[in-house]
Design an enzyme around this catalytic site. Structure first.
Site, mmCIF file in Angstrom:
data_model
loop_
_atom_site.group_PDB
_atom_site.id
_atom_site.type_symbol
_atom_site.label_atom_id
_atom_site.label_comp_id
_atom_site.label_asym_id
_atom_site.label_seq_id
_atom_site.Cartn_x
_atom_site.Cartn_y
_atom_site.Cartn_z
ATOM 1 N N ASP A 232 138.112 135.168 78.325
ATOM 2 C CA ASP A 232 137.077 134.681 77.414
ATOM 3 C C ASP A 232 137.624 133.706 76.378
ATOM 4 O O ASP A 232 136.911 132.807 75.920
ATOM 5 C CB ASP A 232 136.419 135.856 76.684
ATOM 6 C CG ASP A 232 135.412 136.585 77.556
ATOM 7 O OD1 ASP A 232 135.322 136.244 78.751
ATOM 8 O OD2 ASP A 232 134.725 137.489 77.055
ATOM 9 N N LYS B 4 134.967 149.334 84.556
ATOM 10 C CA LYS B 4 134.862 150.474 83.640
ATOM 11 C C LYS B 4 134.861 149.954 82.212
ATOM 12 O O LYS B 4 135.890 149.498 81.701
ATOM 13 C CB LYS B 4 136.012 151.459 83.828
ATOM 14 C CG LYS B 4 135.930 152.657 82.871
ATOM 15 C CD LYS B 4 137.141 153.557 82.997
ATOM 16 C CE LYS B 4 137.021 154.777 82.080
ATOM 17 N NZ LYS B 4 136.994 154.455 80.652
ATOM 18 N N SER C 275 139.332 149.511 82.870
ATOM 19 C CA SER C 275 139.419 149.914 81.472
ATOM 20 C C SER C 275 140.360 149.008 80.674
ATOM 21 O O SER C 275 140.043 147.847 80.452
ATOM 22 C CB SER C 275 139.857 151.381 81.400
ATOM 23 O OG SER C 275 139.766 151.885 80.094
#
Length: 627
Positions: A368, A382, A357
């Site tokens: 990224d 998750k 999470s």
């Protein structure tokens, strides 16, 4: 009279609840029954799901699943449900909306209450609610009233009490540490103290719940606690005024070496950003030049806290994460609003299969955007966001309202179409070799789940964050360490050491934790005492034993295996000594020094961080400039 007419039995529940559903419940004030609460809970739960769930849901599915939840917990396998209000098997049954669902639930509820008078209808309602969630995702769930206060405390980041971490050891409430700055810490209560009475009543034999209910209480209230200190048989009584006690989410922060800071975050709660910033300021004051953030086994928590921390590593208007839902109100893009204060610091993030999470949001944004190196093992996976809704009896439900996506567009959520149990156990079915696990994962991915970072590096979605550099899990399995922990030998050994020599220890080491961390070691006599305790606890050395086995609470083990693990007890008990003297935050530096092979290997990877920075720098120089 209207109230008496409608509420005289279960037949009035539907009308009462329909009026309540539309906001007229205040007409009927007074003695609400549990039956009325139960129907209200059912209607509330279904309404929250139908109105807010991330995907379209049919009332018909929710109703039938809820009925299965009730029927499966009746416990009478001989009873025939065919043709009764709890039979959902006939083909033409179709529940079209929440009104019809409420009517049918009331009929089923009444039927069960009349035919099974020994059943607790509050529990049966809870079974219905949990059954309602079975076709949804694993995180849409019901939290009963007994759990709700503890959950709120955990995410609020504080509770009210006396401020001690404790454990029950040999029926004795033993203080692990007094929380820094809390009421007990201020009064001088310390690690190793044993709580023997609470409000002048014997506390020996208390359960965890007994202790919590006795020591926690409203801010400003007073509790009298009797304590026996190591090295003394006398009872010292403290009158402790309860206060707000923070539940820290930053386990520890310290310098790994002259240049490197380390911060370990155990979850994301309301206080996490403030704790993190305080830790960063402390490390900067000590001359930190680069940073390791440890998110291993961090299950997540508040989305905004993970986003706020991540924002500090990027310039203004950097995309960090987005959430998407069928509801526009739950779809949002999160970008940095200001320039982060730590944009230039070299960064490494540690993850493993227990990172989920919020941890994956932070790691995904760093990866990224090519901001730092992600190290460790593939995370849990998750990628769903929940919102909590309170029910009539102060229980609540969590409903998944959206999915989150990393800046490159990756959905991190792993599949959950095989059921909740298989979903939870998936991390245990992964290949123990972390590299093989990643290879197997990638080989089964469709091209649609392959993405690119800003610098063009390949990353993957659909099953957690795959690290930039994989480090194998520590495969050391020590029977000695397991036996020692199971029987509390290490804790008792350290406590016995302090019982006899606390003043001597303090006179030699004072508060110089850094010197302790570098130089302390147990004497040969002290370790002989430790092994005597192990043998007394049931460790048996057997030359004829090739396979370690347990029998009658004893562990039979070959002496060669013990010899190979002989370095472990001195290390583990040194870390335990640090905890009992200085507290939890100082436990981790000692433990990490001696046991954390992942962290040790990560410290050799700073050259990869520099390579990544160079890649980003070269690409930015090659990109056309805005004119």
């Amino acid at each position: 009279m209207i109230k008496r007419f409608f509420a005289s039995g279960l037949t009035g529940l539907v009308l009462l609840s329909a009026l309540w559903l539309f906001g007229f419940d205040k007409v009927f004030v007074g003695n609400e029954t549990n039956h009325e609460h139960n129907l209200q809970k059912y209607i509330q739960t279904q309404r929250w799901i139908l109105n807010n769930y991330v995907d379209e849901v049919e009332a018909n599915v929710l109703f039938k699943d809820s009925m299965r939840g009730m029927v499966s917990n009746i416990g009478d396998s001989t009873f025939s449900i065919a043709g009764t209000p709890i039979d959902t098997t006939f083909a033409d049954l179709r529940v079209n909306d929440i009104r019809e669902s409420a009517v049918r639930f009331e009929r089923a509820y009444t039927f069960i209450n009349q035919n099974f008078p020994d059943l607790d209808m509050n529990e049966m309602t809870e079974h219905a609610l949990r059954g309602m969630f079975t076709s949804l995702d694993p995180y849409t769930d019901y939290i009963d009233p007994q759990q709700s206060d503890r959950v709120r405390e955990n995410f609020a980041g504080r509770f009210q009490g006396i401020g001690v971490q404790f454990d029950i050891i040999a029926d004795s409430i033993t203080v692990i540490s007094a929380i820094s700055g809390g009421p007990s810490d201020v009064l001088g209560i310390r690690s190793g103290d044993r709580i023997v009475s609470i409000d002048d009543e014997n506390a020996v034999g208390f359960s965890q719940e007994d202790v919590l209910s006795s020591l926690r209480g409203p801010k400003g209230s007073v509790v009298r606690v009797g304590i026996v200190r190591p090295g003394s048989r006398n009872i010292m009584n403290f009158n402790i005024t309860r206060d707000d006690i923070p539940l820290f989410t930053v386990d520890t922060s310290y310098k790994l070496d002259e240049r490197t800071g380390y911060i370990k975050i155990n979850r994301f709660a309301q206080t996490t950003f403030d704790e993190f910033m305080e830790a960063m300021e402390g490390l900067k004051a000590l001359g930190m030049e680069r940073l390791v953030i440890d998110l291993r086994n961090n299950p997540g928590g508040f989305l905004d806290q993970a986003v706020r921390i991540t924002s500090e590593f990027f310039p203004r208007n950097t995309k960090l994460v987005s959430t998407r839902s069928r509801h526009a109100r739950f779809s949002q893009e999160y970008r940095t609003r200001t320039n982060g204060r730590f944009q230039e610091i070299p960064l490494m993030v540690l993850i493993n299969e227990g990172s989920a999470s919020g941890s994956e949001i932070l790691a995904g944004a760093i990866q990224d955007n090519d901001r730092g190196l992600i190290v460790g093992r593939r995370t849990f996976g998750k990628g769903l966001v929940q919102q909590q809704y309170e029910l009539v009896d102060q229980s609540f439900i969590r409903v998944t309202i959206s999915r989150y996506y990393t800046p490159s567009g990756r959905l991190i959520q792993k599949p959950f179409n095989q059921g909740r149990e298989e979903y939870a156990l998936e991390i245990h079915t992964r290949d123990r070799d972390a590299s093989t696990d990643v290879a197997n994962f990638i080989s089964n991915l469709p091209d649609s789940l392959v993405y690119q970072t800003l610098a063009g590096r390949t990353v993957f979605g659909g099953g957690g964050i795959v690290p930039d550099h994989i480090i194998q899990a520590d495969t050391t399995r020590s029977y000695v360490l397991g036996f020692m922990r199971q029987n509390n030998v290490g804790f008792e050994f350290v406590r016995g050491f302090l019982d006899e020599g606390y003043d001597d220890f303090r006179s030699e080491w004072g508060d110089d934790f850094d010197r302790f961390r570098a130089d302390f070691s147990w004497s040969a006599d002290q370790m002989d005492n430790f092994w005597d305790r192990m043998f007394e606890a049931g460790l048996v050395l057997s030359d004829t034993t090739e396979t370690t086995f347990s029998k009658d609470d004893k562990l039979f083990i070959n002496p060669d295996l013990v010899e190979a693990d002989r370095w472990i007890p001195p290390a583990a008990t040194k870390a335990e000594l640090a905890r009992q003297i200085w507290g939890q935050a100082e436990y981790f530096p000692v433990f990490n020094d001696l046991f954390d092979t992942t962290l040790h290997q990560a410290m050799d990877l700073w050259f990869e961080v520099e390579q990544l920075k160079a890649l980003v720098r070269n690409l930015s120089q090659e990109s056309p400039q805005d004119g």
